[in-house]
Motif scaffolding. Structure first.
Motif, PDB file in Angstrom:
ATOM      1  N   GLY A  41       0.799  -1.226   0.000  1.00 49.81           N
ATOM      2  CA  GLY A  41       0.000   0.000   0.000  1.00 49.81           C
ATOM      3  C   GLY A  41       0.830   1.273   0.000  1.00 49.81           C
ATOM      4  O   GLY A  41       0.278   2.370   0.024  1.00 49.81           O
ATOM      5  N   PHE A  42       2.138   1.145  -0.024  1.00 53.89           N
ATOM      6  CA  PHE A  42       3.042   2.292  -0.045  1.00 53.89           C
ATOM      7  C   PHE A  42       3.903   2.231  -1.307  1.00 53.89           C
ATOM      8  O   PHE A  42       4.315   1.154  -1.720  1.00 53.89           O
ATOM      9  CB  PHE A  42       3.969   2.284   1.176  1.00 53.89           C
ATOM     10  CG  PHE A  42       3.242   2.398   2.490  1.00 53.89           C
ATOM     11  CD1 PHE A  42       3.060   3.632   3.082  1.00 53.89           C
ATOM     12  CD2 PHE A  42       2.732   1.272   3.118  1.00 53.89           C
ATOM     13  CE1 PHE A  42       2.393   3.742   4.289  1.00 53.89           C
ATOM     14  CE2 PHE A  42       2.059   1.369   4.323  1.00 53.89           C
ATOM     15  CZ  PHE A  42       1.884   2.606   4.904  1.00 53.89           C
ATOM     16  N   GLU A  43       4.179   3.382  -1.891  1.00 59.01           N
ATOM     17  CA  GLU A  43       5.043   3.450  -3.074  1.00 59.01           C
ATOM     18  C   GLU A  43       6.146   4.465  -2.802  1.00 59.01           C
ATOM     19  O   GLU A  43       5.877   5.642  -2.547  1.00 59.01           O
ATOM     20  CB  GLU A  43       4.239   3.891  -4.295  1.00 59.01           C
ATOM     21  CG  GLU A  43       5.090   4.032  -5.542  1.00 59.01           C
ATOM     22  CD  GLU A  43       4.320   4.604  -6.714  1.00 59.01           C
ATOM     23  OE1 GLU A  43       4.973   4.812  -7.760  1.00 59.01           O
ATOM     24  OE2 GLU A  43       3.112   4.867  -6.600  1.00 59.01           O
ATOM     25  N   LEU A  44       7.383   4.012  -2.866  1.00 60.18           N
ATOM     26  CA  LEU A  44       8.517   4.915  -2.670  1.00 60.18           C
ATOM     27  C   LEU A  44       8.681   5.796  -3.899  1.00 60.18           C
ATOM     28  O   LEU A  44       8.727   5.300  -5.025  1.00 60.18           O
ATOM     29  CB  LEU A  44       9.799   4.117  -2.426  1.00 60.18           C
ATOM     30  CG  LEU A  44       9.786   3.201  -1.200  1.00 60.18           C
ATOM     31  CD1 LEU A  44      11.108   2.444  -1.107  1.00 60.18           C
ATOM     32  CD2 LEU A  44       9.514   3.984   0.063  1.00 60.18           C
ATOM     33  N   LEU A  45       8.747   7.100  -3.686  1.00 61.52           N
ATOM     34  CA  LEU A  45       8.914   8.063  -4.779  1.00 61.52           C
ATOM     35  C   LEU A  45      10.310   8.667  -4.788  1.00 61.52           C
ATOM     36  O   LEU A  45      10.631   9.469  -5.656  1.00 61.52           O
ATOM     37  CB  LEU A  45       7.866   9.176  -4.649  1.00 61.52           C
ATOM     38  CG  LEU A  45       6.407   8.695  -4.627  1.00 61.52           C
ATOM     39  CD1 LEU A  45       5.474   9.865  -4.402  1.00 61.52           C
ATOM     40  CD2 LEU A  45       6.061   7.963  -5.917  1.00 61.52           C
ATOM     41  N   ALA A  46      11.114   8.275  -3.812  1.00 68.46           N
ATOM     42  CA  ALA A  46      12.514   8.699  -3.719  1.00 68.46           C
ATOM     43  C   ALA A  46      13.304   7.475  -3.298  1.00 68.46           C
ATOM     44  O   ALA A  46      12.733   6.456  -2.904  1.00 68.46           O
ATOM     45  CB  ALA A  46      12.663   9.826  -2.699  1.00 68.46           C
ATOM     46  N   ALA A  47      14.603   7.581  -3.390  1.00 71.18           N
ATOM     47  CA  ALA A  47      15.481   6.502  -2.951  1.00 71.18           C
ATOM     48  C   ALA A  47      16.290   6.986  -1.756  1.00 71.18           C
ATOM     49  O   ALA A  47      16.566   8.179  -1.616  1.00 71.18           O
ATOM     50  CB  ALA A  47      16.417   6.083  -4.085  1.00 71.18           C
ATOM     51  N   GLU A  48      16.660   6.050  -0.897  1.00 68.49           N
ATOM     52  CA  GLU A  48      17.477   6.407   0.256  1.00 68.49           C
ATOM     53  C   GLU A  48      18.747   7.093  -0.212  1.00 68.49           C
ATOM     54  O   GLU A  48      19.407   6.630  -1.148  1.00 68.49           O
ATOM     55  CB  GLU A  48      17.811   5.153   1.069  1.00 68.49           C
ATOM     56  CG  GLU A  48      18.399   5.467   2.414  1.00 68.49           C
ATOM     57  CD  GLU A  48      18.419   4.273   3.343  1.00 68.49           C
ATOM     58  OE1 GLU A  48      19.490   4.048   3.927  1.00 68.49           O
ATOM     59  OE2 GLU A  48      17.384   3.590   3.481  1.00 68.49           O
ATOM     60  N   GLY A  49      19.053   8.229   0.393  1.00 66.55           N
ATOM     61  CA  GLY A  49      20.230   8.995   0.017  1.00 66.55           C
ATOM     62  C   GLY A  49      19.950  10.111  -0.972  1.00 66.55           C
ATOM     63  O   GLY A  49      20.802  10.963  -1.192  1.00 66.55           O
ATOM     64  N   ASP A  50      18.760  10.114  -1.586  1.00 69.48           N
ATOM     65  CA  ASP A  50      18.406  11.193  -2.517  1.00 69.48           C
ATOM     66  C   ASP A  50      18.352  12.527  -1.781  1.00 69.48           C
ATOM     67  O   ASP A  50      17.988  12.591  -0.610  1.00 69.48           O
ATOM     68  CB  ASP A  50      17.020  10.962  -3.140  1.00 69.48           C
ATOM     69  CG  ASP A  50      17.018   9.943  -4.245  1.00 69.48           C
ATOM     70  OD1 ASP A  50      18.088   9.419  -4.589  1.00 69.48           O
ATOM     71  OD2 ASP A  50      15.914   9.666  -4.771  1.00 69.48           O
ATOM     72  N   ARG A  51      18.671  13.585  -2.479  1.00 69.79           N
ATOM     73  CA  ARG A  51      18.455  14.939  -1.967  1.00 69.79           C
ATOM     74  C   ARG A  51      17.048  15.344  -2.400  1.00 69.79           C
ATOM     75  O   ARG A  51      16.725  15.276  -3.586  1.00 69.79           O
ATOM     76  CB  ARG A  51      19.503  15.893  -2.536  1.00 69.79           C
ATOM     77  CG  ARG A  51      19.385  17.292  -1.982  1.00 69.79           C
ATOM     78  CD  ARG A  51      20.620  18.115  -2.366  1.00 69.79           C
ATOM     79  NE  ARG A  51      20.602  19.380  -1.696  1.00 69.79           N
ATOM     80  CZ  ARG A  51      21.050  19.596  -0.455  1.00 69.79           C
ATOM     81  NH1 ARG A  51      21.565  18.593   0.222  1.00 69.79           N
ATOM     82  NH2 ARG A  51      20.997  20.786   0.092  1.00 69.79           N
TER      83      ARG A  51
END
Length: 97
Positions: free
Chosen positions: A33-43
């Motif tokens: 039910g969750f969608e990541l729109l960024a990646a870990e470490g992204d600014r």
């Protein structure tokens, strides 16, 4: 930034970190039910979506859609003007002096 589907930490250039937890007990959903729109470490920038989710779906599944937002390692009295009640996207939640 630290990123999980149900929670993330943003650290500003000043070193201050803020934890956002999307719902209560949502870790039990294991990302469903969750969608990541960024990646870990992204600014990321203020207002940029980091995770997409539907609070109504979380609530329908018997979990609370309440989202705690925590000023990590904030000194006593340094967080002021805390918002009360319902808030909307873009609302200021608190000031960190």
């Amino acid at each position: 930034m630290k990123l999980h589907p149900h929670a993330y930490v943003i650290v500003g250039d000043d070193g201050r970190g803020v934890l956002v937890h999307l719902g209560i007990d949502t870790v039990e959903l294991k990302g469903q039910g969750f969608e990541l729109l960024a990646a870990e470490g992204d600014r990321v920038s203020a207002g940029q979506p980091v995770v997409a989710w539907d609070p109504a779906v979380v609530e329908a599944g018997g979990r609370s859609p309440v989202c705690p937002v925590v000023a990590l390692d904030a000194l006593s009295g340094s967080v002021t003007e805390v918002a009360e009640g319902a808030v909307h996207a873009g609302d200021e939640l608190f000031r960190w002096e």
